[in-house]
Design a protein around this motif. Structure first.
Motif, PDB file in Angstrom:
ATOM      1  N   ARG A 216      54.277  28.119  68.975  1.00 33.09           N
ATOM      2  CA  ARG A 216      53.878  29.008  70.067  1.00 33.09           C
ATOM      3  C   ARG A 216      52.371  29.218  69.981  1.00 33.09           C
ATOM      4  NH1 ARG A 216      59.121  28.962  68.058  1.00 33.09           N
ATOM      5  NH2 ARG A 216      60.569  29.864  69.559  1.00 33.09           N
ATOM      6  N   PHE A 217      51.688  28.931  71.071  1.00 34.43           N
ATOM      7  CA  PHE A 217      50.246  29.126  71.170  1.00 34.43           C
ATOM      8  C   PHE A 217      50.004  30.496  71.800  1.00 34.43           C
ATOM      9  CE2 PHE A 217      50.898  24.621  70.938  1.00 34.43           C
ATOM     10  CZ  PHE A 217      49.786  24.090  70.317  1.00 34.43           C
ATOM     11  N   LEU A 218      49.393  31.389  71.041  1.00 27.68           N
ATOM     12  CA  LEU A 218      49.068  32.727  71.518  1.00 27.68           C
ATOM     13  C   LEU A 218      47.561  32.840  71.688  1.00 27.68           C
ATOM     14  CD1 LEU A 218      51.394  34.752  69.109  1.00 27.68           C
ATOM     15  CD2 LEU A 218      51.921  33.900  71.391  1.00 27.68           C
ATOM     16  N   ALA A 219      47.120  33.828  72.442  1.00 27.20           N
ATOM     17  CA  ALA A 219      45.685  34.042  72.665  1.00 27.20           C
ATOM     18  C   ALA A 219      45.341  35.504  72.454  1.00 27.20           C
ATOM     19  CB  ALA A 219      45.282  33.599  74.067  1.00 27.20           C
ATOM     20  N   ALA A 220      44.093  35.742  72.037  1.00 26.56           N
ATOM     21  CA  ALA A 220      43.564  37.094  71.890  1.00 26.56           C
ATOM     22  C   ALA A 220      42.073  37.052  72.202  1.00 26.56           C
ATOM     23  CB  ALA A 220      43.782  37.615  70.470  1.00 26.56           C
ATOM     24  N   TRP A 221      41.550  38.135  72.732  1.00 30.59           N
ATOM     25  CA  TRP A 221      40.114  38.226  72.987  1.00 30.59           C
ATOM     26  C   TRP A 221      39.383  38.621  71.705  1.00 30.59           C
ATOM     27  CZ3 TRP A 221      38.665  36.193  77.424  1.00 30.59           C
ATOM     28  CH2 TRP A 221      39.570  36.182  78.505  1.00 30.59           C
ATOM     29  N   ARG A 222      38.146  38.192  71.589  1.00 29.29           N
ATOM     30  CA  ARG A 222      37.389  38.458  70.374  1.00 29.29           C
ATOM     31  C   ARG A 222      37.198  39.952  70.130  1.00 29.29           C
ATOM     32  NH1 ARG A 222      31.710  35.487  68.546  1.00 29.29           N
ATOM     33  NH2 ARG A 222      31.763  36.167  66.351  1.00 29.29           N
ATOM     34  N   ASP A 223      37.177  40.755  71.182  1.00 33.93           N
ATOM     35  CA  ASP A 223      36.968  42.183  70.964  1.00 33.93           C
ATOM     36  C   ASP A 223      38.182  42.858  70.318  1.00 33.93           C
ATOM     37  OD1 ASP A 223      38.749  42.375  73.089  1.00 33.93           O
ATOM     38  OD2 ASP A 223      37.273  43.139  74.513  1.00 33.93           O
ATOM     39  N   GLN A 224      39.270  42.121  70.146  1.00 38.06           N
ATOM     40  CA  GLN A 224      40.416  42.649  69.406  1.00 38.06           C
ATOM     41  C   GLN A 224      40.268  42.438  67.899  1.00 38.06           C
ATOM     42  OE1 GLN A 224      44.057  41.013  71.146  1.00 38.06           O
ATOM     43  NE2 GLN A 224      43.029  40.980  73.142  1.00 38.06           N
ATOM     44  N   VAL A 225      39.227  41.697  67.504  1.00 39.77           N
ATOM     45  CA  VAL A 225      38.969  41.445  66.087  1.00 39.77           C
ATOM     46  C   VAL A 225      38.278  42.671  65.490  1.00 39.77           C
ATOM     47  CG1 VAL A 225      37.760  39.990  64.420  1.00 39.77           C
ATOM     48  CG2 VAL A 225      38.790  38.957  66.462  1.00 39.77           C
ATOM     49  N   ALA A 226      38.909  43.269  64.491  1.00 41.87           N
ATOM     50  CA  ALA A 226      38.359  44.473  63.865  1.00 41.87           C
ATOM     51  C   ALA A 226      37.354  44.134  62.769  1.00 41.87           C
ATOM     52  CB  ALA A 226      39.483  45.332  63.288  1.00 41.87           C
ATOM     53  N   VAL A 227      37.587  43.037  62.058  1.00 41.49           N
ATOM     54  CA  VAL A 227      36.709  42.623  60.956  1.00 41.49           C
ATOM     55  C   VAL A 227      36.567  41.111  60.988  1.00 41.49           C
ATOM     56  CG1 VAL A 227      36.457  42.467  58.445  1.00 41.49           C
ATOM     57  CG2 VAL A 227      37.307  44.578  59.463  1.00 41.49           C
ATOM     58  N   GLU A 228      35.325  40.633  60.836  1.00 47.19           N
ATOM     59  CA  GLU A 228      35.057  39.203  60.690  1.00 47.19           C
ATOM     60  C   GLU A 228      34.404  38.980  59.338  1.00 47.19           C
ATOM     61  OE1 GLU A 228      33.223  37.060  63.882  1.00 47.19           O
ATOM     62  OE2 GLU A 228      33.757  38.589  65.372  1.00 47.19           O
ATOM     63  N   LEU A 229      35.065  38.274  58.467  1.00 50.23           N
ATOM     64  CA  LEU A 229      34.526  38.018  57.134  1.00 50.23           C
ATOM     65  C   LEU A 229      33.506  36.881  57.199  1.00 50.23           C
ATOM     66  CD1 LEU A 229      37.821  38.218  55.027  1.00 50.23           C
ATOM     67  CD2 LEU A 229      36.222  40.046  55.642  1.00 50.23           C
ATOM     68  N   ALA A 230      32.310  37.161  56.715  1.00 46.49           N
ATOM     69  CA  ALA A 230      31.225  36.178  56.810  1.00 46.49           C
ATOM     70  C   ALA A 230      31.552  34.888  56.067  1.00 46.49           C
ATOM     71  CB  ALA A 230      29.937  36.786  56.267  1.00 46.49           C
ATOM     72  N   GLU A 231      32.330  35.009  54.987  1.00 44.27           N
ATOM     73  CA  GLU A 231      32.654  33.829  54.182  1.00 44.27           C
ATOM     74  C   GLU A 231      33.885  33.094  54.685  1.00 44.27           C
ATOM     75  OE1 GLU A 231      34.655  37.411  52.202  1.00 44.27           O
ATOM     76  OE2 GLU A 231      32.817  36.947  53.334  1.00 44.27           O
ATOM     77  N   GLY A 232      34.464  33.551  55.782  1.00 39.68           N
ATOM     78  CA  GLY A 232      35.664  32.921  56.318  1.00 39.68           C
ATOM     79  C   GLY A 232      36.914  33.407  55.615  1.00 39.68           C
ATOM     80  N   GLY A 233      38.002  32.701  55.804  1.00 41.43           N
ATOM     81  CA  GLY A 233      39.272  33.105  55.221  1.00 41.43           C
ATOM     82  C   GLY A 233      39.414  32.697  53.773  1.00 41.43           C
ATOM     83  N   PRO A 234      40.421  33.246  53.076  1.00 42.74           N
ATOM     84  CA  PRO A 234      40.600  32.964  51.644  1.00 42.74           C
ATOM     85  C   PRO A 234      41.172  31.579  51.339  1.00 42.74           C
ATOM     86  CG  PRO A 234      42.325  34.432  52.425  1.00 42.74           C
ATOM     87  CD  PRO A 234      41.358  34.273  53.564  1.00 42.74           C
ATOM     88  N   THR A 235      41.665  30.855  52.342  1.00 46.09           N
ATOM     89  CA  THR A 235      42.177  29.508  52.093  1.00 46.09           C
ATOM     90  C   THR A 235      41.123  28.477  52.497  1.00 46.09           C
ATOM     91  OG1 THR A 235      43.131  29.138  54.304  1.00 46.09           O
ATOM     92  CG2 THR A 235      44.477  30.351  52.711  1.00 46.09           C
ATOM     93  N   ASP A 236      41.392  27.226  52.163  1.00 46.24           N
ATOM     94  CA  ASP A 236      40.451  26.155  52.520  1.00 46.24           C
ATOM     95  C   ASP A 236      41.047  25.232  53.583  1.00 46.24           C
ATOM     96  OD1 ASP A 236      42.374  24.870  51.065  1.00 46.24           O
ATOM     97  OD2 ASP A 236      40.992  23.764  49.775  1.00 46.24           O
ATOM     98  N   GLU A 237      41.931  25.781  54.417  1.00 45.98           N
ATOM     99  CA  GLU A 237      42.577  24.961  55.441  1.00 45.98           C
ATOM    100  C   GLU A 237      41.573  24.431  56.464  1.00 45.98           C
ATOM    101  OE1 GLU A 237      45.891  24.016  56.064  1.00 45.98           O
ATOM    102  OE2 GLU A 237      46.229  24.628  53.990  1.00 45.98           O
ATOM    103  N   LEU A 238      40.630  25.290  56.856  1.00 41.94           N
ATOM    104  CA  LEU A 238      39.683  24.910  57.899  1.00 41.94           C
ATOM    105  C   LEU A 238      38.259  24.932  57.369  1.00 41.94           C
ATOM    106  CD1 LEU A 238      41.040  26.932  60.971  1.00 41.94           C
ATOM    107  CD2 LEU A 238      41.589  24.585  60.313  1.00 41.94           C
ATOM    108  N   GLU A 239      37.435  24.019  57.877  1.00 38.30           N
ATOM    109  CA  GLU A 239      36.008  24.023  57.615  1.00 38.30           C
ATOM    110  C   GLU A 239      35.298  23.863  58.959  1.00 38.30           C
ATOM    111  OE1 GLU A 239      35.258  20.742  55.043  1.00 38.30           O
ATOM    112  OE2 GLU A 239      35.992  19.252  56.469  1.00 38.30           O
TER     113      GLU A 239
END
Length: 246
Positions: A166-189
């Motif tokens: 299922r492909f869901l969508a959300a607007w960026r203003d729904q993001v409460a926190v953006e971690l500068a270092e990215g996520g804790p996994t290495d799935e995406l670069e």
């Protein structure tokens, strides 16, 4: 993709899927398209999968992954909009509110793990689930009311891995926190924001390009992504890839 035969689709997706898998039931999966408008134009968040991965190596994709049924137990600020929940529940023996909730929450969890974006609101939040400790550490309680159901696609037979995504969508203003270092996994670069037109032309899987085109057309007629909008559903039947609207 609509109308392609299985043989044609096998050729088109040969870079993305290992072929020759035994018959298997697709597993629930969820992915999140985070959208931001810049000068009126929609941009989407995408990340490149590592080339060492067996599944879609080197391709730009949205954050996402397999649904964990236990995600349905995570407390939220607000639930899914009723129209969105009804579409996600659908019909069939496995249809349920808990399943729809798990799918939606899995999309949020994967977006944190892979891209470092926490969608929700500042609020007291604690959980014993190790997969949600990032939300607890940042004091973010997930919220589902802003999610919109954009598309559904079942991986054709004959792949080593099959997903009912299922492909869901959300607007960026729904993001409460953006971690500068990215996520804790290495799935995406190479996590990037791309205009939808550029994303369609990027190194993306065939189904991703198809869903991006659907999203682009929907935004043109429904720029706010109203709840309960049309959801294209892609699946293989009688050796043809089909598209129906839910």
């Amino acid at each position: 993709m609509e109308g392609m035969t299985r043989a044609e689709l096998d050729v088109a997706e040969s870079r993305d899927f290992a072929l020759g898998g035994r018959p298997m039931r697709p597993r629930d999966a969820a992915t999140l398209i985070v959208i931001e408008r810049r000068a009126g134009a929609p941009f989407v968040l995408m990340g490149r999968r590592h080339r060492r991965h067996a599944f879609m190596p080197g391709r730009f994709v949205f954050p996402g992954g397999r649904t964990d049924p236990t995600d349905s137990r995570i407390p939220v600020v607000r639930p899914l909009h009723p129209d969105e929940e009804a579409k996600l529940i659908g019909s069939g023996a496995r249809a349920s509110s808990a399943r729809a909730r798990a799918i939606a929450l899995s999309a949020l969890r994967e977006t944190y793990e892979e891209a470092g974006l926490l969608i929700g609101r500042k609020d007291a939040f604690s959980t014993k689930s190790r997969h949600w400790q990032g939300f607890a550490e940042h004091g973010i309680r997930p919220s589902l009311d802003g999610l919109r159901y954009i598309a559904r696609a079942i991986t054709p037979p004959g792949r080593v891995r099959r997903f009912d995504t299922r492909f869901l969508a959300a607007w960026r203003d729904q993001v409460a926190v953006e971690l500068a270092e990215g996520g804790p996994t290495d799935e995406l670069e190479e996590i990037v924001w791309l205009p939808i037109g550029e994303a369609i032309e990027a190194e993306v899987p065939v189904i991703t390009r198809t869903v991006l085109d659907d999203l682009d057309k929907r935004l043109a007629t429904d720029p706010e992504l109203s709840p309960g909008g049309p959801v294209p559903f892609y699946f293989m039947r009688a050796n043809r890839f089909m598209r129906v609207v839910l």
